[in-house]
Design an enzyme around this catalytic site. Structure first.
Site, PDB file in Angstrom:
ATOM      1  N   SER A  40       0.531   1.979  -4.307  1.00 16.60           N
ATOM      2  CA  SER A  40      -0.593   1.801  -3.373  1.00 16.60           C
ATOM      3  C   SER A  40      -0.049   1.633  -1.962  1.00 16.60           C
ATOM      4  CB  SER A  40      -1.549   0.676  -3.765  1.00 16.60           C
ATOM      5  OG  SER A  40      -2.758   0.825  -3.025  1.00 16.60           O
ATOM      6  N   HIS A  45       0.061  -6.174  10.533  1.00 16.15           N
ATOM      7  CA  HIS A  45      -0.427  -6.203  11.907  1.00 16.15           C
ATOM      8  C   HIS A  45       0.062  -7.494  12.547  1.00 16.15           C
ATOM      9  CE1 HIS A  45      -3.143  -2.984  10.679  1.00 16.15           C
ATOM     10  NE2 HIS A  45      -3.428  -3.740   9.633  1.00 16.15           N
ATOM     11  N   CYS A  60      -1.629  -0.713  -7.453  1.00 12.49           N
ATOM     12  CA  CYS A  60      -2.411  -0.152  -8.544  1.00 12.49           C
ATOM     13  C   CYS A  60      -1.700  -0.539  -9.837  1.00 12.49           C
ATOM     14  CB  CYS A  60      -2.458   1.362  -8.390  1.00 12.49           C
ATOM     15  SG  CYS A  60      -3.196   2.205  -9.793  1.00 12.49           S
TER      16      CYS A  60
END
Length: 98
Positions: A40, A45, A60
């Site tokens: 995945s 940030h 996943c």
């Protein structure tokens, strides 16, 4: 970040990071980035002006339960950033099936 992913046994297939330009005052600005995983992705940030970072680790579990690897990545990234305060949530999406 890429070494942390590899150390956890996850497979990075690509990465994009963007350093925002410095503020007019000369204050550093943040970075945004994503590591695409075969399992995945990881999103990062930063806001240096707020001394803040957000980190999302998604995996996943179709080919096996990768929850432990996701937790390992999160723990390693927390060790790198050494935050004074942590807000953490874990969400299991879908059901694990054999």
């Amino acid at each position: 970040g890429l070494q942390v992913v590899a150390d956890a046994g996850l497979n990075a297939v690509g990465a994009v990071f963007h350093q925002f330009p410095a503020h007019a005052s000369g204050q550093p600005s943040g970075v945004t980035g994503v590591v695409l995983l075969a399992e995945s992705h990881l999103a990062l940030h930063t806001w240096p002006e707020l001394a803040a970072v957000t980190l999302d680790v998604y995996v996943c579990n179709r080919s096996g339960d990768h929850s432990a690897q996701a937790r390992q990545v999160m723990a390693a990234m927390q060790a790198l950033f050494r935050p004074a305060r942590i807000e953490q949530r874990e969400v299991m999406r879908g059901a694990l099936t054999a």
